[in-house]
Each structure stands twice: as structure tokens, then as C-alpha cells.
Design a protein around this motif. Sequence first.
Motif, mmCIF file in Angstrom:
data_model
loop_
_atom_site.group_PDB
_atom_site.id
_atom_site.type_symbol
_atom_site.label_atom_id
_atom_site.label_comp_id
_atom_site.label_asym_id
_atom_site.label_seq_id
_atom_site.Cartn_x
_atom_site.Cartn_y
_atom_site.Cartn_z
ATOM 1 N N ALA A 1 -14.076 27.316 54.334
ATOM 2 C CA ALA A 1 -12.640 26.767 54.410
ATOM 3 C C ALA A 1 -12.733 25.189 54.896
ATOM 4 C CB ALA A 1 -11.818 27.267 55.611
ATOM 5 N N ALA A 2 -13.755 24.861 55.805
ATOM 6 C CA ALA A 2 -13.956 23.425 55.875
ATOM 7 C C ALA A 2 -14.450 22.489 54.782
ATOM 8 C CB ALA A 2 -15.022 23.157 57.173
ATOM 9 N N ALA A 3 -15.255 23.089 54.019
ATOM 10 C CA ALA A 3 -15.705 22.294 52.722
ATOM 11 C C ALA A 3 -14.511 22.323 51.848
ATOM 12 C CB ALA A 3 -16.830 23.261 52.081
ATOM 13 N N CYS A 4 -13.822 23.295 51.375
ATOM 14 C CA CYS A 4 -12.798 23.309 50.646
ATOM 15 C C CYS A 4 -11.595 22.136 51.200
ATOM 16 C CB CYS A 4 -11.915 24.611 50.594
ATOM 17 S SG CYS A 4 -12.969 25.740 49.750
ATOM 18 N N CYS A 5 -11.376 21.944 52.525
ATOM 19 C CA CYS A 5 -10.153 21.088 52.957
ATOM 20 C C CYS A 5 -10.931 19.784 52.730
ATOM 21 C CB CYS A 5 -10.319 21.211 54.330
ATOM 22 S SG CYS A 5 -9.144 22.656 54.805
ATOM 23 N N VAL A 6 -12.071 19.335 53.416
ATOM 24 C CA VAL A 6 -12.801 18.191 52.848
ATOM 25 C C VAL A 6 -12.772 17.798 51.243
ATOM 26 C CG1 VAL A 6 -14.685 16.577 53.142
ATOM 27 C CG2 VAL A 6 -14.074 18.371 55.004
ATOM 28 N N LEU A 7 -13.173 18.606 50.557
ATOM 29 C CA LEU A 7 -13.151 18.370 49.142
ATOM 30 C C LEU A 7 -11.826 18.037 48.624
ATOM 31 C CD1 LEU A 7 -14.974 18.325 46.587
ATOM 32 C CD2 LEU A 7 -14.627 20.774 46.187
ATOM 33 N N ILE A 8 -10.761 18.699 49.166
ATOM 34 C CA ILE A 8 -9.333 18.515 48.607
ATOM 35 C C ILE A 8 -9.190 16.851 49.128
ATOM 36 C CG2 ILE A 8 -7.062 18.979 49.120
ATOM 37 C CD1 ILE A 8 -7.840 21.851 49.232
ATOM 38 N N SER A 9 -9.308 16.746 50.241
ATOM 39 C CA SER A 9 -8.873 15.441 51.011
ATOM 40 C C SER A 9 -9.630 14.273 50.062
ATOM 41 C CB SER A 9 -9.243 15.399 52.373
ATOM 42 O OG SER A 9 -10.837 15.197 52.619
ATOM 43 N N LEU A 10 -10.670 14.484 49.354
ATOM 44 C CA LEU A 10 -11.489 13.373 48.568
ATOM 45 C C LEU A 10 -10.626 12.947 47.167
ATOM 46 C CD1 LEU A 10 -15.177 14.649 48.797
ATOM 47 C CD2 LEU A 10 -14.051 12.856 50.051
ATOM 48 N N SER A 11 -9.477 13.945 47.029
ATOM 49 C CA SER A 11 -8.944 13.354 45.949
ATOM 50 C C SER A 11 -8.127 12.106 46.104
ATOM 51 C CB SER A 11 -7.750 14.524 45.817
ATOM 52 O OG SER A 11 -8.223 15.639 45.259
ATOM 53 N N ALA A 12 -7.971 11.848 47.585
ATOM 54 C CA ALA A 12 -7.267 10.471 47.758
ATOM 55 C C ALA A 12 -8.178 9.226 47.769
ATOM 56 C CB ALA A 12 -6.692 10.610 49.255
ATOM 57 N N THR A 13 -9.326 9.415 48.399
ATOM 58 C CA THR A 13 -10.377 8.574 48.397
ATOM 59 C C THR A 13 -11.526 9.156 48.011
ATOM 60 O OG1 THR A 13 -10.787 8.800 50.811
ATOM 61 C CG2 THR A 13 -9.253 6.999 49.990
ATOM 62 N N PHE A 14 -12.033 9.215 46.613
ATOM 63 C CA PHE A 14 -13.138 9.936 46.093
ATOM 64 C C PHE A 14 -14.351 9.454 46.516
ATOM 65 C CE2 PHE A 14 -16.183 10.950 42.669
ATOM 66 C CZ PHE A 14 -16.153 12.560 43.079
ATOM 67 N N ASN A 15 -15.436 10.206 46.853
ATOM 68 C CA ASN A 15 -16.776 9.836 47.241
ATOM 69 C C ASN A 15 -17.670 10.732 46.422
ATOM 70 O OD1 ASN A 15 -19.130 10.089 48.969
ATOM 71 N ND2 ASN A 15 -18.435 8.037 49.580
ATOM 72 N N LEU A 16 -18.332 10.329 45.736
ATOM 73 C CA LEU A 16 -19.402 11.281 44.984
ATOM 74 C C LEU A 16 -20.228 11.977 45.747
ATOM 75 C CD1 LEU A 16 -20.040 12.430 42.140
ATOM 76 C CD2 LEU A 16 -21.848 10.350 41.996
ATOM 77 N N SER A 17 -20.710 11.185 46.805
ATOM 78 C CA SER A 17 -21.991 12.036 47.475
ATOM 79 C C SER A 17 -21.325 12.865 48.329
ATOM 80 C CB SER A 17 -22.586 10.822 48.457
ATOM 81 O OG SER A 17 -23.173 9.958 47.757
ATOM 82 N N SER A 18 -20.068 12.632 49.043
ATOM 83 C CA SER A 18 -19.507 13.518 49.755
ATOM 84 C C SER A 18 -18.909 14.703 48.968
ATOM 85 C CB SER A 18 -18.319 12.828 50.441
ATOM 86 O OG SER A 18 -17.531 13.723 51.491
ATOM 87 N N ALA A 19 -18.564 14.589 47.889
ATOM 88 C CA ALA A 19 -18.128 15.650 46.807
ATOM 89 C C ALA A 19 -19.003 16.721 46.782
ATOM 90 C CB ALA A 19 -17.429 15.049 45.674
ATOM 91 N N LEU A 20 -20.303 15.924 46.309
ATOM 92 C CA LEU A 20 -21.475 16.970 45.820
ATOM 93 C C LEU A 20 -21.731 17.728 47.207
ATOM 94 C CD1 LEU A 20 -23.571 14.487 43.879
ATOM 95 C CD2 LEU A 20 -22.466 16.243 43.086
ATOM 96 N N ILE A 21 -21.793 17.287 48.273
ATOM 97 C CA ILE A 21 -22.109 17.950 49.638
ATOM 98 C C ILE A 21 -21.191 19.174 49.785
ATOM 99 C CG2 ILE A 21 -22.195 17.895 51.839
ATOM 100 C CD1 ILE A 21 -23.215 15.002 51.791
ATOM 101 N N GLN A 22 -19.775 18.870 49.766
ATOM 102 C CA GLN A 22 -18.846 19.888 49.785
ATOM 103 C C GLN A 22 -19.168 20.811 48.849
ATOM 104 O OE1 GLN A 22 -17.715 19.485 52.770
ATOM 105 N NE2 GLN A 22 -18.627 17.525 52.760
ATOM 106 N N SER A 23 -19.083 20.566 47.547
ATOM 107 C CA SER A 23 -19.205 21.568 46.464
ATOM 108 C C SER A 23 -20.514 22.420 46.679
ATOM 109 C CB SER A 23 -19.557 20.834 45.043
ATOM 110 O OG SER A 23 -18.324 19.872 44.814
ATOM 111 N N SER A 24 -21.701 21.691 47.059
ATOM 112 C CA SER A 24 -22.802 22.636 47.426
ATOM 113 C C SER A 24 -22.561 23.686 48.457
ATOM 114 C CB SER A 24 -23.986 21.604 47.722
ATOM 115 O OG SER A 24 -24.321 20.855 46.605
ATOM 116 N N TRP A 25 -21.924 23.161 49.616
ATOM 117 C CA TRP A 25 -21.474 23.970 50.573
ATOM 118 C C TRP A 25 -20.603 25.241 50.001
ATOM 119 C CZ3 TRP A 25 -24.453 22.824 54.836
ATOM 120 C CH2 TRP A 25 -24.027 23.429 55.938
ATOM 121 N N ILE A 26 -19.720 24.942 49.286
ATOM 122 C CA ILE A 26 -18.876 25.963 48.957
ATOM 123 C C ILE A 26 -19.645 26.978 48.236
ATOM 124 C CG2 ILE A 26 -16.937 26.303 47.478
ATOM 125 C CD1 ILE A 26 -15.737 23.929 47.876
ATOM 126 N N VAL A 27 -20.366 26.592 47.210
ATOM 127 C CA VAL A 27 -21.395 27.400 46.475
ATOM 128 C C VAL A 27 -22.107 28.143 47.432
ATOM 129 C CG1 VAL A 27 -23.084 27.602 44.868
ATOM 130 C CG2 VAL A 27 -21.223 26.174 44.434
#
Length: 232
Positions: free
Chosen positions: A45-71
Motif C-alpha cells: 500500500a505504501a509503494a502504491c501511494c508513493v507511486l501515485i503521488s509521483l504523478s504530480a512531480t515525477f522522479n524516475l529513480s523513485s518510480a523505479l524503487i516503488q515499482s520494484s517494491w510493488i512487484v
Amino acid sequence: MTIDAALLFNAIGLTGTVLYIGSYALLQFGLIRGSSLTYTLMNLAAACCVLISLSATFNLSSALIQSSWIVISVVGLLRLWLLSHRARFTEEEAELISGALPFLSKPAARKFLDAGRWQEVPAGTVLARIGEPVPGLHYISRGTAQVRLGGEIIANVGKGSFIGEMTVLSADPASADVVAASDLRHFIIVRETLVRMCDRDENLRQNIEFALGRDTRAKLIATNSALRARLG
């Protein structure tokens, strides 16, 4: 992006942060286990929330971390489901777990049962001897046993009771003899194996200690009642 949308995405991101910190805090305080369903779901749930929040201010590194955490979390959930689904119990095993260790997860319960063995012994078999370390933890499935001190029977224990519960983890000598009063079927797990498993799994230790403490209290109450009846 409007101000309201930005605030919403920030709130979602903060929710993810709280879930991350909360799950880690619960883990460090020993309230949950790293392999538990609660910990995995909180991190997912935490990874999904942070990944959604990146829609406002996208950061590739953070997005990759959250995506990996979700997987990783999804794979972990699948693993938990498979372990739980594959854990099968006989009627006798299910009775032991539901009666004595009801808070163990199915995989942990299966592991505990696999570490011990079921055994049938004839009447007169000595299960514990006063002054000697208890060789293992016994759970009576059928039959009765007598607790003897100085040749006198001080208590009878039957189906659903433990034998060796007071000293099995500490390796202290038994305080009384315990003898099968009838043909008896029981589950036994060797002391060294039980101690090793408890040292590796704090959740198992807590469940075992709770079960043994509850069994000891029940026996003390029964013994005191019997003594009062005898004296009165």
C-alpha cells in the motif's frame, strides 16, 4: 495542475510515507514479522501511494524503487498464499493446533508439526522423571497420565494437556514423575529441536510460551481444587 490536485497527491504520498514508517516501526518493535501478511500489505500500500503521488512531480529513480517494491510485495503475497494453501492437516493435527496454538499461521503450524512426531505408548510408560531434564514437550491426544510426587498421585492430565510445559524450554529438571495411566497417544517434539525453532522464530516462541503458561495455570487451578476437596 490545480492546487487541490497537488494537495491530493501530496496527501497520498504522505500516506505512503506513514505506512512505510509504521510498518518498519512495528517490525522493529517485534509486533509483526517481516514475512507476515500485515507487513507485506502495508509495504504494498505504501509503494502504491508513493507511486501515485509521483504523478504530480515525477522522479524516475523513485518510480523505479516503488515499482520494484510493488512487484516484490506481490510476489511475497503469492508466496504466502501458496504456503498457506499447501499446508494440510489431519483431523488430529488440526485439533492440536486449534486447541493449543490457535494463533500460529498455517505454514508455521505445519513446520512445528513436521518437527515432532506422533507416538503411542502403553500404560506405565514414564514420560518425565523427577530430577531429570524433560526430554521433550508432549501433547496428549488420547489417554491419561498421572503426575506423581513421592509415590503419591497429585494430578491427572488428559486429552489436550501438555507434559513438560514448565521446564522444557529452560532445561530445568522435572519437579515430578509423569507416567501414562492408560494406553496413550501423544505428539512429542524434542526439547533441543523446540528450543532451536523458538530461537529462530520469535513469533513461535511467543505462541509456545503463551500456550504453556495457559496450560500450567489450568493445571494449578485443577490441582488446588482437588486439594481443597480432599481436605474439606
